[in-house]
Design an enzyme around this catalytic site. Structure first.
Site, short mmCIF file in Angstrom:
data_model
loop_
_atom_site.label_atom_id
_atom_site.label_comp_id
_atom_site.label_asym_id
_atom_site.label_seq_id
_atom_site.Cartn_x
_atom_site.Cartn_y
_atom_site.Cartn_z
N ALA A 69 44.32 32.67 55.76
CA ALA A 69 43.42 32.34 56.86
C ALA A 69 42.23 33.29 56.94
O ALA A 69 41.17 32.91 57.43
CB ALA A 69 44.17 32.33 58.18
N THR A 70 42.39 34.53 56.46
CA THR A 70 41.25 35.44 56.46
C THR A 70 40.13 34.85 55.61
O THR A 70 38.97 34.79 56.03
CB THR A 70 41.68 36.84 55.93
OG1 THR A 70 42.67 37.36 56.82
CG2 THR A 70 40.50 37.80 55.86
N GLN A 177 48.23 30.44 64.66
CA GLN A 177 49.45 30.63 65.47
C GLN A 177 49.86 29.32 66.15
O GLN A 177 50.76 29.32 67.01
CB GLN A 177 49.23 31.71 66.53
CG GLN A 177 48.92 33.09 65.95
CD GLN A 177 50.08 33.74 65.22
OE1 GLN A 177 51.24 33.33 65.36
NE2 GLN A 177 49.80 34.76 64.44
N SER A 197 47.53 29.15 57.96
CA SER A 197 48.07 30.10 57.00
C SER A 197 49.57 29.86 56.82
O SER A 197 50.33 29.92 57.79
CB SER A 197 47.82 31.52 57.51
OG SER A 197 48.35 32.45 56.61
N HIS A 199 52.10 31.51 55.57
CA HIS A 199 53.16 32.50 55.82
C HIS A 199 53.52 32.63 57.29
O HIS A 199 54.48 33.32 57.64
CB HIS A 199 52.83 33.85 55.18
CG HIS A 199 51.78 34.68 55.86
ND1 HIS A 199 52.11 35.75 56.66
CD2 HIS A 199 50.43 34.63 55.86
CE1 HIS A 199 50.99 36.33 57.11
NE2 HIS A 199 49.96 35.65 56.65
N THR A 235 41.39 29.17 39.94
CA THR A 235 42.55 28.34 39.65
C THR A 235 43.45 28.23 40.88
O THR A 235 43.75 29.25 41.52
CB THR A 235 43.35 28.96 38.47
OG1 THR A 235 42.46 29.09 37.37
CG2 THR A 235 44.54 28.09 38.08
N CYS A 322 46.92 43.22 61.61
CA CYS A 322 45.71 43.69 60.92
C CYS A 322 45.01 44.79 61.71
O CYS A 322 44.20 45.51 61.16
CB CYS A 322 44.73 42.55 60.72
SG CYS A 322 45.49 41.09 60.07
N1 PLP Z 1 44.12 34.28 62.39
C1 PLP Z 1 45.16 34.57 63.20
C2 PLP Z 1 45.17 34.05 64.60
C3 PLP Z 1 46.23 35.34 62.71
O1 PLP Z 1 47.26 35.62 63.52
C4 PLP Z 1 46.17 35.82 61.39
C5 PLP Z 1 47.25 36.71 60.86
O2 PLP Z 1 47.70 37.62 61.54
C6 PLP Z 1 45.07 35.49 60.58
C7 PLP Z 1 44.06 34.71 61.13
C8 PLP Z 1 44.96 35.96 59.16
O3 PLP Z 1 45.82 35.22 58.35
P1 PLP Z 1 46.14 35.64 56.84
O4 PLP Z 1 47.21 36.64 56.88
O5 PLP Z 1 46.58 34.35 56.19
O6 PLP Z 1 44.87 36.12 56.24
#
Ligand code: PLP
Length: 378
Positions: A69-70, A177, A197, A199, A235, A322
């Site tokens: 998601a980042t 989330q 995301s 995971h 890829t 993070c």
């Molecule tokens: N956005 C939200 C709301 C998240 O909670 C997170 C992860 O903590 C992310 C983005 C980032 O996701 P990823 O770990 O897949 O980069």
């Protein structure tokens, strides 16, 4: 070990993990090659896309896969930047760093960026949001569920309001989330873009899903081999993508069952903590995600509570993984929490894998640890 930091990540489902292994063993081919084996792999990716689109009610050709998601958040925000000097951008103060830091950077570069405040309950302040909208509003990013408090934002209403005032506005929501935790119907939400995301819903790490209604307007972050319509060269993570489709399917199919289970855990813990600990404050809104319980204890340090619980094999969080090393908490501060409470904040986040016995034990230990620390600082 009792894992109560499921907003930071979740344990991959066994079946999903086995699928990764079997794909890597049997279908390791590069989907871009020209031979039959590769075409089969490409077709499997298309099936995965189709399964995901059905689970989330969107068109399959609106989906792309990223590394998480980042990347998805960066791609959507940067991929829609315009040179139009009049264009205005709106982001909420509650966004995850992968949105907030990009927004802050844009502001420093001279883009017209506005930040919308949060209510005391962690949701986005709708009145402030409305006051920021005008005909020049070009891009909005408001998260669906806050990763620190679990506050749910009424994205559908915000999309409606925004489009009434700025017809062509691009509305993005970070749904990391939300997927697999609350109902996500992309067509119904009306968003132009949405980030996910794997995971976070018992899928593999390093797989992001990007939904974008109008991919033809998006500019890529990476140049290279032109994979995924040239929008995300590189890829494809074949086993990650195919197993993510299974994780999405599992999560969505069992959404209510799992949500009811974690809701009972959350209610139990919240009630016991409030009954047994003085000077505590729950950070929540009336329509909170059942998966997250954010609580602040006056005069304590969340990090100390975290490490004392670790001694009992209980893992919790203090906020976004993070940004957990930063002592300040932008989100709780913007909600108007007093500094004496902010530092003593912890985040408990549940999963379908937790049991009531784990929750009872963890609750008892949190009460014990917090009361011990409170006596020490008194
Ligand atoms: N956005 C939200 C709301 C998240 O909670 C997170 C992860 O903590 C992310 C983005 C980032 O996701 P990823 O770990 O897949 O980069």
């Amino acid at each position: 070990m009792i894992f109560l930091d499921n907003a930071s990540t979740t344990k991959i489902d066994k079946q999903v993990n086995q699928l990764i292994y079997s794909i890597n063993e049997e279908q390791f081919y590069n989907p871009s090659a020209l031979y039959g084996k590769s075409i089969e792999v490409q077709q499997k990716i298309e099936v995965a896309k189709n399964d995901i689109s059905k689970a989330l009610n969107c068109k399959e050709d609106c989906l792309l896969f990223t590394s998480g998601a980042t990347e998805t958040n960066n791609l959507i925000i940067k991929g829609f930047l315009t040179n139009n000097k009049q264009a205005e951008y709106i982001f909420s103060m509650g966004e995850h760093p992968s949105v907030f830091e990009v927004a802050d950077n844009l502001k420093n570069l001279g883009y017209k960026v506005n930040f919308v405040n949060l209510n005391k309950d962690g949701s986005v302040d709708l009145e402030h949001f409305k006051s920021l909208l005008n005909q020049n509003t070009y891009f909005i990013s408001i998260m669906h569920v806050n990763n620190e408090t679990g506050a749910i934002n009424d994205i559908k209403s915000m999309v409606y309001l925004a489009k009434q005032i700025s017809k062509n506005v691009i509305f993005h929501s970070d749904g990391v989330q939300a997927v697999g935790k609350i109902e996500v119907n992309l067509q119904d939400l009306g968003v132009d873009a949405y980030s996910m995301s794997a995971h976070k819903f018992h899928g593999p790490k390093g797989v992001g899903i990007l939904y974008c209604k109008n991919l033809s307007k998006l500019k890529p972050l990476f140049l290279g081999g032109g994979q995924q319509k040239g929008l995300r060269s590189g890829t494809e993570n074949v086993s990650g993508i195919i197993s993510t489709a299974l994780a999405v399917k599992n999560a969505v199919e069992n959404l209510n069952l799992n949500a009811n289970k974690v809701k009972s855990f959350r209610n139990y813990m919240k009630q016991k903590l409030l009954e047994n600990i003085k000077s505590s404050m729950i950070n929540e809104n009336p329509n909170n995600s059942p998966y997250i319980l954010s609580i602040s204890f006056k005069g304590l340090k969340g990090e100390v509570i975290l490490h004392m619980l670790e001694e009992y094999d209980i893992l919790i969080g203090t906020g976004s993984a993070c940004s957990s090393k930063k002592s300040d908490n932008r989100i709780l501060r913007n909600m108007g929490r007093d500094k004496s409470y902010i530092q003593g904040s912890i985040r408990i986040s549940f999963s379908k894998n937790n049991t009531i016995e784990e929750i009872e034990f963890a609750t008892q230990k949190i009460i014990q640890v917090v009361n011990e620390l409170t006596q020490k600082v008194a």
